[in-house]
Design an enzyme around this catalytic site. Structure first.
Site, PDB file in Angstrom:
ATOM      1  N   ASP A   1       0.859  -1.177   0.000  1.00 35.74           N
ATOM      2  CA  ASP A   1       0.000   0.000   0.000  1.00 35.74           C
ATOM      3  C   ASP A   1       0.901   1.235   0.000  1.00 35.74           C
ATOM      4  OD1 ASP A   1      -2.509   1.433   0.432  1.00 35.74           O
ATOM      5  OD2 ASP A   1      -3.182  -0.373   1.484  1.00 35.74           O
TER       6      ASP A   1
ATOM      7  N   ASP B   1      -3.121   4.488  -2.392  1.00 39.44           N
ATOM      8  CA  ASP B   1      -4.189   4.920  -1.500  1.00 39.44           C
ATOM      9  C   ASP B   1      -4.631   6.342  -1.788  1.00 39.44           C
ATOM     10  OD1 ASP B   1      -5.663   4.455   1.138  1.00 39.44           O
ATOM     11  OD2 ASP B   1      -4.603   6.320   1.560  1.00 39.44           O
TER      12      ASP B   1
ATOM     13  N   GLU C   1      -6.825   3.454  -5.920  1.00 36.68           N
ATOM     14  CA  GLU C   1      -8.106   3.385  -5.228  1.00 36.68           C
ATOM     15  C   GLU C   1      -9.035   4.490  -5.712  1.00 36.68           C
ATOM     16  OE1 GLU C   1      -8.163   4.956  -1.307  1.00 36.68           O
ATOM     17  OE2 GLU C   1      -9.877   3.777  -0.684  1.00 36.68           O
TER      18      GLU C   1
ATOM     19  N   HIS D   1     -11.201  -3.543   3.440  1.00 35.87           N
ATOM     20  CA  HIS D   1     -11.093  -3.150   4.858  1.00 35.87           C
ATOM     21  C   HIS D   1     -11.865  -1.881   5.194  1.00 35.87           C
ATOM     22  CE1 HIS D   1      -8.375  -0.604   2.725  1.00 35.87           C
ATOM     23  NE2 HIS D   1      -8.229   0.148   3.793  1.00 35.87           N
ATOM     24  N   ASP D   2     -12.440  -1.240   4.205  1.00 37.27           N
ATOM     25  CA  ASP D   2     -13.243  -0.038   4.455  1.00 37.27           C
ATOM     26  C   ASP D   2     -14.733  -0.314   4.345  1.00 37.27           C
ATOM     27  OD1 ASP D   2     -10.955   1.604   4.698  1.00 37.27           O
ATOM     28  OD2 ASP D   2     -10.886   1.949   2.530  1.00 37.27           O
TER      29      ASP D   2
HETATM   30  C1  GLC Z   1      -8.116   4.877   1.939  1.00 38.86           C
HETATM   31  C2  GLC Z   1      -7.972   3.640   2.810  1.00 38.86           C
HETATM   32  C3  GLC Z   1      -8.648   3.907   4.127  1.00 38.86           C
HETATM   33  C4  GLC Z   1      -7.980   5.085   4.794  1.00 38.86           C
HETATM   34  C5  GLC Z   1      -7.985   6.311   3.871  1.00 38.86           C
HETATM   35  C6  GLC Z   1      -7.037   7.345   4.368  1.00 38.86           C
HETATM   36  O1  GLC Z   1      -9.430   5.111   1.631  1.00 38.86           O
HETATM   37  O2  GLC Z   1      -8.507   2.510   2.137  1.00 38.86           O
HETATM   38  O3  GLC Z   1      -8.593   2.783   4.971  1.00 38.86           O
HETATM   39  O4  GLC Z   1      -8.646   5.391   5.966  1.00 38.86           O
HETATM   40  O5  GLC Z   1      -7.551   5.998   2.565  1.00 38.86           O
HETATM   41  O6  GLC Z   1      -5.698   6.942   4.181  1.00 38.86           O
END
Ligand code: GLC
Ligand code: CA
Length: 618
Positions: free
Chosen positions: A167, A269, A323, A390-391
Site C-alpha cells: 500500500d 491509497d 483506489e 477493509h473499508d
Molecule cells: C483509503 C484507505 C482507508 C484510509 C484512507 C485514508 O481510503 O482505504 O482505509 O482510511 O484511505 O488513508
C-alpha cells in the site's frame, strides 16, 4: 441521516459516507505451484472432479509448451488477495497480527490459488488510522516486526510463486513524520512546502471538508506558526503537497526503495486526491456525500502520474492499482489507458457503494454498475473487481445473506462472481471463509477512527445515537477488520493474548480448520474457483455479455473468448428460482463450477437459493 461516521463513498449518498490462446504457457514457471494446487484439489471431494480433470489436462499441456511465448501483463491474470496484517495472525501474543504471523501462513495463501497478496500498510505509524498515517516510509511498524521480518516474508512469498503488492499512502503522511515535525516548527523550514499551510493573518481558510475529523473541518490550526494545515482525513493525517517537486522526488525515492527490495507492485491509497489547487478557491456544498467527488481529479493529477511512471514504474515490472480513481468510467480510463503510460488499473467505489444507504439493495443496481464499467473497458484499459475491502462491511453480510441457512451458499456465489468477471479479482481476507459482519456491544468496542470521531460528533450535536449505532453495525469498517478465524480454539487461533479488536463470536462455527476438512465448504469452493480461473483464459479476458438484464433475482452472463463460451448463472436470492436458458445457448457437460452438489438438467435451470453455476456452452 447519520452518515458522519462512515468513510466517503461517491455513490452511496445516504449512510455511507486477449485474444490469447486458451492456456498460458509462461505459467510453466508456476508449474510447481500448479501441481501444488492439483494436490490440494484432490482433497476437495466429488464435486471437484470436473476441475480435477481440467487441471490435469492443463498441467499436461503446460509441460509440453516452450517458454519462449510472449508474457502478457501478469497483473491481468493474477488473483489478488487483500490481507489485513493487523488481524491476520499474531505470532507473539500481543494481540496484534504481525509479519512473522503472515510468514507462518504462507502455505495457506499458496493453497488458496491466489497469485498476489496486497498488504495494507505495514510501515511505521502511530496508528491513528491503522497504518494509513505513516511516520516513516522505510521502516516497519514495530508491532508488525522488523525489516528482516519483511525480507523473510517477501522471500517466502516469492519461493511460493506469490507476488507482493504494498500500500502506498502518499496523499498524506502522519503528523509524526519527520517532514511534518520540521514543517510545523517554522514558516521557513525547508520542509514547510511539503504540506499545505494557510497563514492565520489571511483569515479563516476557505472551507474544506474532512471525513474523519471530529468537527469535519479539514483545516487544523497550529499555534506554533500561527497557521492552519490541511487534512482531508484525520488531523493526524496532514495532506502532502504534490505541487512541490521535492516532495514528489521523495515519494519516487520511497517507491524505488521498496521496488529495489523486489516487491511487485503498489496499491495507491486515496491517490485521486493528491492534486490540489494551492490557492484554495472556494468550494461549495462540501459534505460526506460528495467528499470523494469534490476532491477527485484535481489539477495536474495526470502530469504527476506520467512523471511517476517515467521516474519509477517504467523501470520495474510493477503492477499499480489506484483506489477510487475517476468519478466515472471515462475519468478512470485516463489512469489506465496503456497509451497514456500512467497506471495499470483502478478500482471504483460504485460497486461496493450499491445499497450503502439502506437495509437492502437491488440486484439490478449492482448488475447495472458492473456492466457499465465493464463496457467502458471492453476495448482497452483494465479494472479491478471487488465487493469488499477493509473499508467496507463483509461482502456476505451486505450482498449475500449471512443467516446460517444461506451464509455458505451466498458467500460461494459472491466468490464465483468475483472469480468469473473480466478484470483482476480482489478477494478480501476472510471472504474465502464467508466471514460475516461482527457484533459489537457498544461504541467502546469499535476501534476505527471514523467510528469514534463520528460518534463524538453525533453526541456533541445531540444527534440520533441509536440510528448512528444501527448504521455502524451495518457499515462500520471494524466489521471487516476482526481477526481472521483460523480455528475453534480461544480467539479463533489468531492470538494467545487479547486481540486488538474482538474476534467475531461466530468463529466457533466459521473457521479455516473446519472448512479445510469439508469438501463442500466456502473455502474449498473458493479454491476450486481460483483454480478454474487460473486455467481458463476465457474467464480472464473473455467478453462479458449480460443476459436477462431486468431479472431482479438472477444475474446471468456469458464470457466469450475465441471459440470458447461460458455461461455464469447466479441466483441472488434466498429462494429457489427457475431460469430458462436462452434457446441459442447450449450448455454441455458437467458444470465447471457449482456451489451445490447437483444441478437439475433441462432447458429451465431449477436453481437452489444462492446457487451459482458456471457452464461451458457448445
Ligand atoms: C483509503 C484507505 C482507508 C484510509 C484512507 C485514508 O481510503 O482505504 O482505509 O482510511 O484511505 O488513508
Ligand atoms: Ca503480534
Amino acid at each position: 441521516m447519520p452518515h458522519f461516521f462512515l468513510r466517503y463513498s461517491f455513490c452511496s449518498p445516504r449512510w455511507f459516507l486477449r485474444a490469447f490462446a486458451t492456456q498460458r504457457p509462461w505459467q510453466a514457471i508456476g508449474q510447481v505451484v500448479l501441481l501444488g494446487m492439483l494436490i490440494g484439489l484432490a482433497s476437495c471431494g466429488p464435486s471437484a472432479k470436473t476441475e480435477d480433470k481440467t487441471a490435469a489436462t492443463t498441467a499436461a499441456k503446460l509441460a509440453a509448451t516452450t517458454s519462449t511465448a510472449k508474457k502478457p501483463d501478469w497483473w491481468k491474470e493474477t488473483i489478488v488477495y487483500q490481507l489485513y496484517p493487523r488481524s491476520f495472525q499474531d505470532s507473539n501474543g500481543d494481540g496484534v497480527g504481525d509479519l512473522k504471523g503472515i510468514t507462518s501462513r504462507l502455505d495457506y495463501l499458496q493453497r488458496l490459488g491466489v497469485g498476489t497478496v496486497w498488504l495494507n500498510p505495514i510501515y511505521a505509524s502511530p496508528n491513528d488510522d491503522n497504518g494509513y498515517d505513516i511516520s516513516d516510509y522505510r521502516q516497519i511498524m514495530p508491532e508488525f516486526g522488523t525489516i528482516a521480518d519483511f525480507d523473510a516474508l517477501l522471500a517466502g512469498m516469492h519461493q511460493r510463486g506469490l507476488k507482493l503488492v504494498m500500500d502506498l499512502v502518499v496523499n498524506h503522511s502522519s503528523d509524526e513524520h519527520a517532514w511534518f515535525k520540521a514543517a510545523r516548527s517554522s514558516r521557513t523550514s525547508p520542509y514547510r512546502d511539503y504540506y499545505y499551510w494557510w497563514p492565520a493573518e489571511k483569515g479563516t481558510p476557505p472551507a474544506r471538508y474532512s471525513t474523519f475529523d471530529v468537527k469535519k473541518n479539514a483545516w487544523q490550526y497550529d499555534s506554533l506558526t500561527k497557521s492552519y494545515y490541511l487534512h482531508y482525513f484525520s488531523k493526524k493525517q496532514p495532506d502532502l503537497n504534490w505541487n512541490n517537486p521535492k516532495l514528489r522526488q521523495e515519494v519516487y525515492r520511497i517507491m524505488r526503495f521498496w521496488a529495489d527490495k523486489g516487491i511487485d507492485g503498489f496499491r495507491m491509497d486515496a491517490f485521486q486526491f493528491v492534486a490540489k489547487d494551492p490557492s484554495f478557491p472556494p468550494m461549495a456544498g462540501l459534505n460526506e456525500q460528495n467528499f470523494a467527488n469534490a476532491y477527485n481529479h484535481g489539477p495536474h493529477l495526470h502530469d504527476y502520474l506520467k512523471e511517476l511512471n517515467r521516474e519509477v514504474l517504467s523501470k520495474y515490472n510493477l503492477m499499480t492499482v489506484a483506489e477510487g480513481a475517476g468519478r466515472n468510467p471515462q475519468e478512470a480510463m485516463l489512469f489506465v489507458d496503456p497509451a497514456r503510460k500512467e497506471l495499470d488499473m483502478t478500482y471504483h467505489f460504485e460497486g461496493v457503494g450499491v445499497g450503502s444507504g439502506a437495509d437492502t439493495y437491488k440486484l439490478n443496481d449492482l448488475k447495472q454498475v458492473f456492466t457499465k464499467w465493464d463496457r467502458a473497458f471492453a476495448q482497452k484499459g483494465w479494472q479491478a473487481i471487488d465487493l469488499g475491502n477493509h473499508d467496507q462491511p463483509r461482502m456476505v453480510s451486505k450482498f449475500g445473506d449471512d443467516r446460517p441457512a444461506f451464509r455458505a451458499a451466498s458467500a460461494k456465489l459472491l466468490n464465483t462472481f468475483l472469480l468469473t468477471m473480466r478484470g483482476t479479482p480482489y478477494c478480501y481476507n476472510g471472504d474465502e471463509l464467508g466471514m460475516t459482519n461482527s457484533k459489537f456491544a457498544g461504541i467502546a468496542d469499535y476501534r476505527d477512527v471514523a467510528a469514534r470521531n463520528g460518534y463524538a460528533l453525533v453526541q456533541q450535536q445531540g444527534g440520533d445515537i441509536p440510528a448512528f449505532m444501527h448504521g455502524l453495525a451495518r457499515f462500520g469498517r471494524d466489521n471487516s477488520r476482526t481477526p481472521f478465524q483460523w480455528n475453534g480454539t480461544a480467539n479463533a487461533g489468531f492470538t494467545t493474548g487479547t486481540p486488538w479488536l474482538s474476534v467475531n463470536p461466530n468463529y466457533v462455527a466459521i473457521n479455516e480448520a473446519a472448512q479445510a476438512k469439508d469438501s463442500s465448504s466456502v473455502l474449498n469452493h473458493f479454491r476450486r474457483a481460483t483454480a478454474l480461473r487460473q486455467q481458463r483464459n476465457v474467464l480472464v479476458y473473455g467478453q462479458y455479455t449480460l443476459l436477462d438484464a431486468a431479472n431482479p433475482h438472477i444475474w446471468a452472463y456469458t464470457r466469450t473468448l475465441g471459440g470458447e463460451r461460458v455461461l455464469v448463472v447466479l441466483n441472488f436470492s434466498s429462494e429457489p428460482r427457475r431460469w430458462v436458458v436462452p434457446a441459442e445457448l447450449k450448455p454441455t457437460g458437467e458444470p465447471w463450477l457449482n456451489n451445490y452438489p447437483t444441478l437439475a438438467p433441462g432447458p429451465a435451470l431449477a436453481l437452489q437459493p444462492w446457487q451459482a453455476v458456471v457452464l461451458l456452452l457448445q
